[in-house]
Design a protein around this motif. Structure first.
Motif, PDB file in Angstrom:
ATOM      1  N   ILE A 108       0.875  -1.215  -0.085  1.00  0.00           N
ATOM      2  CA  ILE A 108      -0.023  -0.156   0.054  1.00  0.00           C
ATOM      3  C   ILE A 108       0.782   1.315  -0.065  1.00  0.00           C
ATOM      4  N   THR A 109       0.716   2.288  -0.955  1.00  0.00           N
ATOM      5  CA  THR A 109       1.315   3.319  -0.765  1.00  0.00           C
ATOM      6  C   THR A 109       0.304   4.536  -0.894  1.00  0.00           C
ATOM      7  N   ALA A 110       0.803   5.544  -0.338  1.00  0.00           N
ATOM      8  CA  ALA A 110      -0.090   6.750  -0.237  1.00  0.00           C
ATOM      9  C   ALA A 110       0.625   7.978  -0.114  1.00  0.00           C
ATOM     10  N   GLY A 111       0.076   9.173  -0.368  1.00  0.00           N
ATOM     11  CA  GLY A 111       0.633  10.615  -0.045  1.00  0.00           C
ATOM     12  C   GLY A 111      -0.480  11.501   0.179  1.00  0.00           C
ATOM     13  N   TYR A 112      -0.113  12.459   0.972  1.00  0.00           N
ATOM     14  CA  TYR A 112      -0.938  13.724   0.999  1.00  0.00           C
ATOM     15  C   TYR A 112      -1.039  14.398  -0.466  1.00  0.00           C
ATOM     16  N   ILE A 113      -2.028  14.797  -0.908  1.00  0.00           N
ATOM     17  CA  ILE A 113      -2.086  15.792  -1.961  1.00  0.00           C
ATOM     18  C   ILE A 113      -1.514  17.227  -1.732  1.00  0.00           C
ATOM     19  N   VAL A 114      -0.516  17.817  -2.383  1.00  0.00           N
ATOM     20  CA  VAL A 114      -0.321  19.130  -2.022  1.00  0.00           C
ATOM     21  C   VAL A 114      -0.103  19.909  -3.317  1.00  0.00           C
ATOM     22  N   GLU A 115      -0.652  19.477  -4.435  1.00  0.00           N
ATOM     23  CA  GLU A 115      -0.651  20.332  -5.607  1.00  0.00           C
ATOM     24  C   GLU A 115      -1.688  19.965  -6.702  1.00  0.00           C
ATOM     25  N   THR A 116      -2.600  21.022  -7.231  1.00  0.00           N
ATOM     26  CA  THR A 116      -3.508  20.257  -8.187  1.00  0.00           C
ATOM     27  C   THR A 116      -3.772  21.489  -9.207  1.00  0.00           C
ATOM     28  N   GLU A 117      -4.436  21.167 -10.325  1.00  0.00           N
ATOM     29  CA  GLU A 117      -4.738  21.886 -11.303  1.00  0.00           C
ATOM     30  C   GLU A 117      -6.056  21.843 -11.758  1.00  0.00           C
ATOM     31  N   ALA A 118      -6.971  22.746 -11.862  1.00  0.00           N
ATOM     32  CA  ALA A 118      -8.318  22.661 -12.432  1.00  0.00           C
ATOM     33  C   ALA A 118      -8.306  22.827 -14.004  1.00  0.00           C
ATOM     34  N   TYR A 119      -9.383  22.051 -14.551  1.00  0.00           N
ATOM     35  CA  TYR A 119      -9.411  22.050 -16.014  1.00  0.00           C
ATOM     36  C   TYR A 119     -10.928  22.131 -16.288  1.00  0.00           C
ATOM     37  N   ILE A 120     -11.370  23.187 -16.759  1.00  0.00           N
ATOM     38  CA  ILE A 120     -12.932  23.384 -16.735  1.00  0.00           C
ATOM     39  C   ILE A 120     -13.360  23.457 -18.225  1.00  0.00           C
ATOM     40  N   GLY A 121     -13.383  22.184 -18.678  1.00  0.00           N
ATOM     41  CA  GLY A 121     -13.958  22.421 -20.029  1.00  0.00           C
ATOM     42  C   GLY A 121     -15.551  22.397 -20.227  1.00  0.00           C
ATOM     43  N   PRO A 122     -16.312  22.785 -21.365  1.00  0.00           N
ATOM     44  CA  PRO A 122     -15.573  22.737 -22.517  1.00  0.00           C
ATOM     45  C   PRO A 122     -15.125  24.232 -22.894  1.00  0.00           C
ATOM     46  N   ASP A 123     -14.936  25.492 -22.137  1.00  0.00           N
ATOM     47  CA  ASP A 123     -14.676  26.654 -22.361  1.00  0.00           C
ATOM     48  C   ASP A 123     -13.238  26.983 -22.144  1.00  0.00           C
ATOM     49  N   ASP A 124     -12.594  25.803 -21.404  1.00  0.00           N
ATOM     50  CA  ASP A 124     -11.120  26.058 -21.002  1.00  0.00           C
ATOM     51  C   ASP A 124     -10.319  25.230 -22.284  1.00  0.00           C
ATOM     52  N   ARG A 125      -9.474  26.234 -22.945  1.00  0.00           N
ATOM     53  CA  ARG A 125      -8.685  25.819 -24.002  1.00  0.00           C
ATOM     54  C   ARG A 125      -7.639  24.919 -23.611  1.00  0.00           C
ATOM     55  N   ALA A 126      -7.325  24.829 -22.650  1.00  0.00           N
ATOM     56  CA  ALA A 126      -6.208  23.868 -21.923  1.00  0.00           C
ATOM     57  C   ALA A 126      -6.727  22.536 -21.617  1.00  0.00           C
ATOM     58  N   ALA A 127      -8.030  22.376 -21.428  1.00  0.00           N
ATOM     59  CA  ALA A 127      -8.829  21.190 -21.210  1.00  0.00           C
ATOM     60  C   ALA A 127      -9.007  20.168 -22.411  1.00  0.00           C
ATOM     61  N   HIS A 128      -8.553  18.863 -22.119  1.00  0.00           N
ATOM     62  CA  HIS A 128      -8.653  17.755 -23.149  1.00  0.00           C
ATOM     63  C   HIS A 128     -10.327  17.915 -23.721  1.00  0.00           C
ATOM     64  N   SER A 129     -11.115  18.276 -23.031  1.00  0.00           N
ATOM     65  CA  SER A 129     -12.680  18.311 -23.468  1.00  0.00           C
ATOM     66  C   SER A 129     -13.074  19.728 -23.903  1.00  0.00           C
ATOM     67  N   TYR A 130     -12.166  20.743 -24.318  1.00  0.00           N
ATOM     68  CA  TYR A 130     -12.562  21.864 -24.888  1.00  0.00           C
ATOM     69  C   TYR A 130     -13.491  21.670 -26.109  1.00  0.00           C
ATOM     70  N   ASN A 131     -14.386  22.444 -26.303  1.00  0.00           N
ATOM     71  CA  ASN A 131     -15.324  22.415 -27.247  1.00  0.00           C
ATOM     72  C   ASN A 131     -16.312  21.094 -27.212  1.00  0.00           C
ATOM     73  N   ASN A 132     -16.255  20.633 -25.989  1.00  0.00           N
ATOM     74  CA  ASN A 132     -16.993  19.189 -25.475  1.00  0.00           C
ATOM     75  C   ASN A 132     -16.436  18.047 -26.491  1.00  0.00           C
ATOM     76  N   LYS A 133     -15.161  18.204 -26.546  1.00  0.00           N
ATOM     77  CA  LYS A 133     -14.504  17.050 -27.360  1.00  0.00           C
ATOM     78  C   LYS A 133     -14.584  15.723 -26.838  1.00  0.00           C
ATOM     79  N   ARG A 134     -15.344  14.753 -27.289  1.00  0.00           N
ATOM     80  CA  ARG A 134     -15.765  13.471 -26.718  1.00  0.00           C
ATOM     81  C   ARG A 134     -14.862  12.443 -27.456  1.00  0.00           C
TER      82      ARG A 134
END
Length: 208
Positions: free
Chosen positions: A40-66
């Protein structure tokens, strides 16, 4: 190893139903756990990034890309979205709810349990380098593409209660230079002054 699990309380489905930007902050301090045949391995999350498609051009789901890769993002919150970047598997938490393809990338962990396994998997002895990046943490914990779509409330890959950071910093996301105005969004969050974050930069906002 099993003794570690005695103090672990998995997060409920309702935890993941908050807005993506709020979830990205709420995940900081939570424990990411992966159970394998090795241990069993585990760690505390200390860094995240939010991606809010479909209006976020950095998101994989930009433009509702399915696509087969993004399909899980269109499902309920609290599922694992794993994908390959070059030779690395990256781990995300699906958010936004049904038909709202959003996600939070977990960028760095503070090692907590199974550190010897992590060192062996990474071939690294320096504790600060084991999980200070999205590809490093997945290799350390044994997270793979087989975890795609898995519910993050049950083993073998799940999130658990951890601690509440005293301070959270926010700034621009990393590695998205070709995403137009989206590269300016301050949607990267990290535990202030934590030595395990992937990259140190001046915060644009500080919470708490």
């Amino acid at each position: 190893m099993k003794d570690f699990l005695n103090n672990i309380v998995p997060l409920p489905d309702s935890f993941f139903e908050q807005p993506t930007l709020e979830l990205a902050k709420a995940l900081l301090g939570c424990i990411l756990v992966k159970e394998t045949n090795e241990g069993i391995t585990a760690g505390y999350i200390v860094e995240t990034e939010a991606y809010i498609g479909p209006d976020d051009r950095a998101a994989h789901s930009y433009n509702n890309k399915r696509t087969p890769r993004t399909e899980v993002m269109f499902h309920r919150s609290g599922l694992a979205y794993t994908y390959l970047m070059h030779t690395h598997c990256l781990f995300n938490v699906v958010s936004g709810g049904e038909e709202k393809p959003e996600a939070v990338l977990v960028r760095a962990l503070e090692p907590l349990n199974g550190i010897d396994f992590m060192k062996t998997r990474r071939g690294v002895e320096d504790l600060t380098r084991l999980t200070n990046g999205p590809g490093k943490l997945t290799k350390s914990l044994g997270i793979t593409m087989e975890d795609y779509g898995h519910s993050l409330t049950i083993p073998p890959l799940y999130l658990a209660e951890g601690y509440r950071p005293e301070s959270i910093s926010a700034g621009k996301r990393i590695g998205i230079e070709n995403s137009g105005e989206a590269r300016e969004y301050p949607w990267r969050f990290w535990v202030t002054n934590n030595k395990f974050v992937s990259r140190h930069q001046k915060a644009e906002h500080v919470f708490y």
